[in-house]
Design an enzyme around this catalytic site. Structure first.
Site, PDB file in Angstrom:
ATOM      1  N   TYR A   4       6.384  20.401  -0.353  1.00 11.64           N
ATOM      2  CA  TYR A   4       6.224  19.863   0.993  1.00 11.64           C
ATOM      3  C   TYR A   4       7.365  20.295   1.900  1.00 11.64           C
ATOM      4  O   TYR A   4       8.508  20.428   1.462  1.00 11.64           O
ATOM      5  CB  TYR A   4       6.190  18.336   0.944  1.00 11.64           C
ATOM      6  CG  TYR A   4       5.054  17.764   0.126  1.00 11.64           C
ATOM      7  CD1 TYR A   4       3.904  18.498  -0.124  1.00 11.64           C
ATOM      8  CD2 TYR A   4       5.143  16.479  -0.400  1.00 11.64           C
ATOM      9  CE1 TYR A   4       2.865  17.965  -0.865  1.00 11.64           C
ATOM     10  CE2 TYR A   4       4.106  15.937  -1.142  1.00 11.64           C
ATOM     11  CZ  TYR A   4       2.972  16.682  -1.377  1.00 11.64           C
ATOM     12  OH  TYR A   4       1.940  16.159  -2.113  1.00 11.64           O
TER      13      TYR A   4
ATOM     14  N   GLU B   5       5.715  -8.781  -1.974  1.00  9.58           N
ATOM     15  CA  GLU B   5       4.496  -8.785  -1.169  1.00  9.58           C
ATOM     16  C   GLU B   5       4.644  -9.575   0.132  1.00  9.58           C
ATOM     17  O   GLU B   5       3.819  -9.433   1.038  1.00  9.58           O
ATOM     18  CB  GLU B   5       3.334  -9.374  -1.978  1.00  9.58           C
ATOM     19  CG  GLU B   5       2.910  -8.501  -3.155  1.00  9.58           C
ATOM     20  CD  GLU B   5       1.799  -9.123  -3.960  1.00  9.58           C
ATOM     21  OE1 GLU B   5       0.935  -8.372  -4.461  1.00  9.58           O
ATOM     22  OE2 GLU B   5       1.793 -10.374  -4.102  1.00  9.58           O
TER      23      GLU B   5
END
Length: 401
Positions: free
Chosen positions: A304, A381
């Site tokens: 990349y 979370e």
């Protein structure tokens, strides 16, 4: 529909159960690479009841959703990635991976859930949008160039009359304080290249090295010389990393092999240093082998490019994060990370930014928490709705008309 920071954040937290439920379902059933049929089906199902036009990829399991606003205008892209890693999960979470040796160890499950949570918020507020939102849900980020495949299939022209002219993506990390948004202008993440070297010598009996030509000490010499090359030949203000991650040679204790294999990665933050380091690795290996009357076979696998954030877009992220979460949660990063991301392909073509959502789990410190790609990594979370709200805020601000 209200769009103040408080209202947007409250809406995201009121929908948190759905966001976390989807994240956990994806976490249990991770898939690797460019073809993720179960994950793709879950994404398409989550978008089914929304006023979003959905198409799926021809060459991969990608999903593209287009939400059209009430008035014409530009097109803004929000991205999430959905592939996992070949890692066996050892977290002990109640929703741990049910697939042996496959794990969402980089948090792509959270990124998909957060992006789709933002899709719900934006769909409810489409009357406020002057333009279109493109939801890019890609496979194959972990080394498979999924973003490039989507671009080749026309991702940026998903709205033909108004091609994408801005983009935003959220990464997640257990090594940033939970609930923080971390971003910087310019190089954000590194270019990544793979290299492979085979040193060719001459095999023989281990008791008579003079009658052979042993490639093992030459390979060891190359390993050390590569580190010297980086520290003495590369500008410290345009840094590079060269890591030898795999060495293989020989088969037993009393035989000198005829070859030795080395494999590793190069990480850089500019095209100039990328080219210089790649040439340097080949030059050093070839010259050292030649000094010992050996040869080298060199292979380069291009990875990349550098992930470069547009300065204006990075500033917008910081402003949006401060408005949503408070100034203490909006963090300007001092330096890039030497990991790599294929969102870089998108940012080569349109101005935009990638930011990190901090998700260090409770009871741990970012400096010592198991990092992304670890078999032990756990993401908090609690800040996922903050990520939902930030995605939505970035699109609303870009398409305010």
């Amino acid at each position: 529909m209200p769009t103040s920071a408080a209202d947007l954040l409250a809406a995201a937290y009121s929908d948190a159960d759905r966001t976390i439920d989807l994240r956990r379902r994806l976490h249990r059933q991770p898939e690797i690479g460019l073809h993720l049929p179960k994950t793709q089906a879950a994404v398409v199902d989550a978008l089914a009841d929304l006023p979003i036009a959905v198409t799926t990829g021809r060459s991969t399991s990608s999903v593209v959703g287009v939400l059209r606003g009430a008035r014409p205008g530009p097109t803004f892209l929000l991205r999430g990635d959905m592939d996992a890693l070949p890692v066996h999960e050892d977290t002990g979470l109640p929703f741990a991976s049910e697939v042996p040796r496959v794990m969402h160890a980089c948090g792509h499950d959270t990124r998909v859930a957060v992006l789709l949570g933002a899709a719900r918020l934006l769909a409810e507020r489409r009357d406020l949008l002057a333009g279109q939102v493109v939801f890019m849900v890609q496979p194959g980020e972990e080394g498979f160039h999924g973003a490039r495949y989507m671009l080749e299939e026309g991702l940026l022209d998903a709205v033909p009359e108004a091609p994408v002219n801005g983009a935003f993506a959220l990464h997640i990390s257990s090594t940033f304080a939970s609930g923080t948004i971390n971003v910087r202008p310019g190089p954000m993440m590194a270019a990544a290249d793979q290299w492979r070297i085979t040193v060719r010598g001459r095999g023989g009996h281990a008791s008579m090295p003079y009658a052979a030509n042993d490639p093992i000490p030459v390979a060891a010499e190359i390993v050390l010389a590569l580190q010297t090359m980086v520290t003495r030949r590369i500008d410290v203000f345009d840094p590079a990393v060269v890591t030898v991650a795999h060495i293989e040679a020989g088969s037993t204790n009393n035989v000198i092999p005829d070859s030795a294999f080395l494999e590793g990665t190069i990480r850089t933050l500019s095209p100039e240093t990328r080219a210089a380091v790649l040439a340097g690795v080949q030059r050093v290996a070839t010259a050292i082998a030649g000094a010992h009357e050996m040869t080298v076979e060199f292979e380069h696998v291009e990875g990349y490019p550098v992930t470069v954030n547009d300065a204006g877009a990075a500033a917008q992220v910081l402003d949006a994060a401060a408005g949503l979460l408070g100034p203490q949660a909006s963090a300007l990063m001092a330096a890039p990370l030497m990991g790599a991301e294929d969102f870089s392909y998108v940012l080569q073509q349109v101005p935009g930014a990638m930011a990190f959502l901090g998700a260090c789990p409770p009871g741990l410190e970012p400096e010592s928490a198991p990092p992304n790609h670890s078999n032990l990594v756990v993401f908090d979370e609690e800040p996922l709705p903050a990520g939902v709200a930030l995605y939505a805020r970035m699109a609303l601000d870009a398409l305010a008309g």
